[in-house]
Write a protein that holds these residues in place. Structure first.
Motif, PDB file in Angstrom:
ATOM      1  N   GLU A  45      44.008  31.009  41.578  1.00  0.00           N
ATOM      2  CA  GLU A  45      43.696  32.221  40.826  1.00  0.00           C
ATOM      3  C   GLU A  45      42.476  32.884  41.439  1.00  0.00           C
ATOM      4  O   GLU A  45      41.590  32.219  41.966  1.00  0.00           O
ATOM      5  CB  GLU A  45      43.449  31.888  39.352  1.00  0.00           C
ATOM      6  N   HIS A 101      40.405  37.164  41.551  1.00  0.00           N
ATOM      7  CA  HIS A 101      40.439  38.573  41.142  1.00  0.00           C
ATOM      8  C   HIS A 101      39.938  39.443  42.276  1.00  0.00           C
ATOM      9  O   HIS A 101      39.206  38.995  43.166  1.00  0.00           O
ATOM     10  CB  HIS A 101      39.639  38.816  39.852  1.00  0.00           C
ATOM     11  N   TRP A 122      43.017  40.161  37.863  1.00  0.00           N
ATOM     12  CA  TRP A 122      43.252  38.752  38.172  1.00  0.00           C
ATOM     13  C   TRP A 122      44.667  38.542  38.688  1.00  0.00           C
ATOM     14  O   TRP A 122      45.597  39.259  38.299  1.00  0.00           O
ATOM     15  CB  TRP A 122      43.028  37.884  36.929  1.00  0.00           C
ATOM     16  N   GLU A 165      43.067  38.265  32.508  1.00  0.00           N
ATOM     17  CA  GLU A 165      42.006  37.248  32.594  1.00  0.00           C
ATOM     18  C   GLU A 165      42.219  36.178  31.538  1.00  0.00           C
ATOM     19  O   GLU A 165      41.994  34.986  31.785  1.00  0.00           O
ATOM     20  CB  GLU A 165      40.634  37.892  32.465  1.00  0.00           C
ATOM     21  N   ARG A 167      44.391  33.015  32.468  1.00  0.00           N
ATOM     22  CA  ARG A 167      43.972  32.074  33.511  1.00  0.00           C
ATOM     23  C   ARG A 167      44.092  30.637  33.017  1.00  0.00           C
ATOM     24  O   ARG A 167      43.802  30.351  31.859  1.00  0.00           O
ATOM     25  CB  ARG A 167      42.522  32.348  33.921  1.00  0.00           C
TER      26      ARG A 167
END
Length: 136
Positions: A92, A94, A100, A131, A134
């Protein structure tokens, strides 16, 4: 420096340990440290990028982590034999606008007798996420 895990890979626990060491190394986001795990003449395919040599890997990873901010990676051993491994992963990150992403992929690894990776083939797909979604 710790114990070198080198081919031939026959023990599942040692193979999984090799993958964990790679995950830990990539999560440092230090291009020079990561590149040191590869042979001087390493060959990579990463998505549509084709690289040869540690210097090219360092340049590539430097650019990557300037774009992929707060990068966090998880790798999992899929299979192994002799001097090769198959690994699945997700990470992950951004972008500079705050969007993201979760990136999924598979890697094929080939190792030199020294335990350094001499070839890496990576196929990767990106998914935009919120976000709040995540997991890493």
């Amino acid at each position: 420096m710790g114990t070198v895990i080198a081919p031939p890979f026959t023990d599942p626990d040692l193979a999984a340990q090799k993958v964990q060491l790679a995950e830990n190394l990539w999560n440092t986001r230090d291009p020079e440290r990561v590149a040191a795990a590869y042979t001087e003449d390493t060959q990579w395919r990463n998505r549509t990028d084709f690289l040869t040599g540690r210097a090219a890997v360092i340049e590539f990873l430097t650019r990557k982590w300037q774009r992929e901010l707060d990068y966090k990676l998880k790798k999992e051993l899929w299979g192994f034999r002799d001097n090769r491994m198959a690994v699945k992963f997700q990470y992950e990150w951004h972008n500079t606008q705050g969007q993201w992403y979760r990136s999924y992929g598979n890697e094929l690894w080939e190792f030199a007798p020294s335990g350094l990776m001499r070839r890496r083939e990576a196929s990767i797909n990106d998914l935009a996420i919120a976000e709040a979604d995540r997991v890493l």
